[in-house]
Scaffold this active site. Structure first.
Site, PDB file in Angstrom:
ATOM      1  N   ASN A   1       0.882  -1.181   0.000  1.00 22.87           N
ATOM      2  CA  ASN A   1       0.000   0.000   0.000  1.00 22.87           C
ATOM      3  C   ASN A   1       0.912   1.221   0.000  1.00 22.87           C
ATOM      4  O   ASN A   1       1.471   1.570   1.026  1.00 22.87           O
ATOM      5  CB  ASN A   1      -0.899  -0.021   1.240  1.00 22.87           C
ATOM      6  CG  ASN A   1      -1.698   1.263   1.387  1.00 22.87           C
ATOM      7  OD1 ASN A   1      -1.819   2.042   0.443  1.00 22.87           O
ATOM      8  ND2 ASN A   1      -2.254   1.480   2.577  1.00 22.87           N
TER       9      ASN A   1
ATOM     10  N   GLY B   1       2.057   2.102  10.662  1.00 23.84           N
ATOM     11  CA  GLY B   1       2.993   3.216  10.533  1.00 23.84           C
ATOM     12  C   GLY B   1       3.640   3.641  11.838  1.00 23.84           C
ATOM     13  O   GLY B   1       4.247   4.702  11.924  1.00 23.84           O
TER      14      GLY B   1
HETATM   15  C1  PEP Z   1      -0.897   0.077   5.851  1.00 26.29           C
HETATM   16  O1  PEP Z   1      -0.872   1.229   5.463  1.00 26.29           O
HETATM   17  O2  PEP Z   1      -1.821  -0.658   5.506  1.00 26.29           O
HETATM   18  C2  PEP Z   1       0.183  -0.402   6.711  1.00 26.29           C
HETATM   19  C3  PEP Z   1       0.101  -1.607   7.197  1.00 26.29           C
HETATM   20  O3  PEP Z   1       1.223   0.467   6.933  1.00 26.29           O
HETATM   21  P1  PEP Z   1       2.630   0.115   7.638  1.00 26.29           P
HETATM   22  O4  PEP Z   1       3.118  -1.169   7.049  1.00 26.29           O
HETATM   23  O5  PEP Z   1       3.510   1.277   7.287  1.00 26.29           O
HETATM   24  O6  PEP Z   1       2.374   0.001   9.094  1.00 26.29           O
END
Ligand code: PEP
Length: 253
Positions: free
Chosen positions: A9, A173
């Site tokens: 993503n 995140g």
């Molecule tokens: C996401 O945006 O779906 C996600 C899991 O982000 P991250 O891997 O950065 O935590």
């Protein structure tokens, strides 16, 4: 046996030049991958570029959101049919950033899921609890509510055409990952909730974990029985890291 899937993503990141490098590197590394499907969910303006650069590659792609409506007077909305025209297989639905920042309710998410299914896209339905909800001990209740909104709108059979991503909001995140045991418990709860409607759909349902997955923690997460791959945010912007996560998910590793 359920297929493995690792989907990136990109969120609102990228530009034409950096995408060209990233997609080229992912394309090259994916050519040698077996036992896992690798996908990227890119911002709408880059779908054309993605379609051009990934044509014939062992990588699939998708959008990050979809309109709950069809064509018509819905300024700014992108329909499922438009996504299909750009070769999308997947679309994220109900990502926690859409729910919290853009105010998408369970009902809106369910309508978007339905629009994706009706067009022939595979929605990746994102569910997950906030830190406050986890601390209040209502994780399973929240995730079941989010899932039920979709099942009661579209019927459980639609989940045979879909993917579910469990993403604890507190892990997205933040660098704070759910432990494999914490994630497995919720994945088992999701599969159990679907099995209560249809055991065969539940058995075939791919349930991804998302939330600060990195190459360093991916293998332990993907070793859990009900975790069928990952939804990867930040780490999907770095080809080596993303492809290491894809390799960790490959069956038979
Ligand atoms: C996401 O945006 O779906 C996600 C899991 O982000 P991250 O891997 O950065 O935590």
């Amino acid at each position: 046996m359920r297929g493995r899937l690792v989907a990136g993503n990109w969120k609102s990141n990228g530009n034409l030049a950096s995408n060209q490098r990233l997609l080229g590197d992912v394309r090259a590394a994916a050519a040698g991958l077996r036992g896992v499907e690798c996908a990227v969910c890119v911002p709408y303006p880059y779908l054309f570029q993605t379609q051009q650069l990934l044509a014939g590659a062992a990588v699939t792609w998708g959008g990050q959101d979809v309109s709950q409506f069809g064509a018509g007077a819905f300024t700014g909305a992108v329909t499922a049919v438009m996504l299909l025209e750009f070769g999308c297989r997947y679309v994220l639905v109900g990502h926690s950033e859409r729910r919290s920042i853009f105010g998408e309710s369970d009902a809106v998410v369910a309508a978007k899921f339905e629009a994706a299914i009706k067009a022939g896209l595979t929605p990746i339905l994102c569910v997950g609890e906030t830190l406050q909800e986890r601390e209040a001990g209502v994780t399973e209740k929240v995730v079941s509510r989010q899932l039920d909104a979709v099942i009661s709108n579209t019927g459980v059979a639609a989940l045979a055409q879909a993917v579910v991503a469990y993403e604890p909001v507190w892990a997205i995140g933040t660098g704070r990952t759910a432990t494999p045991e914490q994630a497995q418990a919720v994945h088992a709860c999701i599969r159990g909730a679907v099995a209560a409607h249809d055991a065969s759909v539940a058995g075939g349902l791919r349930i991804l974990y998302g939330g600060s997955v990195k190459a360093a923690n991916a293998a332990q997460l993907f070793a859990m029985r009900d975790i069928d791959g990952g939804l990867i945010g930040g780490a999907s912007l770095v080809a080596d890291e993303f492809m290491a996560i894809c390799r960790a998910a490959a069956r038979g590793q």
